[in-house]
Design a protein around this motif. Sequence first.
Motif, PDB file in Angstrom:
ATOM      1  N   PHE A   1      -4.585  -2.751  15.057  1.00 17.51           N
ATOM      2  CA  PHE A   1      -4.753  -2.982  13.390  1.00 17.51           C
ATOM      3  C   PHE A   1      -3.982  -4.064  13.359  1.00 17.51           C
ATOM      4  O   PHE A   1      -4.340  -5.045  12.502  1.00 17.51           O
ATOM      5  CB  PHE A   1      -4.103  -1.563  12.949  1.00 17.51           C
TER       6      PHE A   1
ATOM      7  N   THR B   1     -10.920  -4.206  13.863  1.00 17.69           N
ATOM      8  CA  THR B   1     -11.416  -3.283  12.823  1.00 17.69           C
ATOM      9  C   THR B   1     -11.366  -2.105  13.224  1.00 17.69           C
ATOM     10  O   THR B   1     -11.899  -1.137  12.594  1.00 17.69           O
ATOM     11  CB  THR B   1     -12.729  -3.914  12.479  1.00 17.69           C
TER      12      THR B   1
ATOM     13  N   LEU C   1     -10.398   1.333  11.990  1.00 15.64           N
ATOM     14  CA  LEU C   1      -9.063   1.216  11.548  1.00 15.64           C
ATOM     15  C   LEU C   1      -8.774   1.068   9.954  1.00 15.64           C
ATOM     16  O   LEU C   1      -9.126  -0.032   9.428  1.00 15.64           O
ATOM     17  CB  LEU C   1      -8.412  -0.168  12.459  1.00 15.64           C
ATOM     18  N   ASN C   2      -8.055   1.964   9.328  1.00 15.05           N
ATOM     19  CA  ASN C   2      -7.587   1.603   8.243  1.00 15.05           C
ATOM     20  C   ASN C   2      -6.628   2.723   7.821  1.00 15.05           C
ATOM     21  O   ASN C   2      -5.924   3.373   8.853  1.00 15.05           O
ATOM     22  CB  ASN C   2      -8.955   2.178   7.123  1.00 15.05           C
TER      23      ASN C   2
END
Length: 153
Positions: free
Chosen positions: A99, A104, A146-147
């Motif tokens: 990240f 992403t 990925l967040n």
Amino acid sequence: MYIKEMSREAMLSFLKEVDESFPVPLSYKQDLEDLTDKFVEKATICAEIENNEICSMVIGYTNNVVNDMAYISVVATKQEYQGRGMAVRLVREFSEIAFSKGLTAVHLYSDSRNEAAIRIYEKVGFEKYVISIEPRPKDVHLILRLNNSWEEQ
């Protein structure tokens, strides 16, 4: 902990020790010495170390990736250290590195019989991922987009 450099001997010794713990041993797929050379040269390595001994390791790629997705190649914990959450911590750490590099997602494959590994990945937030031309149709393909939501799990 993220390891910038790891000795070839330490990694090879670890891989030999955990080799038979995989449903299909790594050595059946590739020569462990060649695999170690590739990992030492190109991989992102996260490891738990106690008393100068590698206990658990996540090895994957966060550079020269396809479609802005990191790839985890190996997740392994020595038998005597299993059940202590090391693999979960290292998979999360690897994902944080990906990240931070602007990637992403992180993806990986797991042998469909390896239920313990699949539970680890799902605990981190990975979901089953299917693509139209799956190169490993007998394995479970998992992805972690990925967040910030996965960090809360």
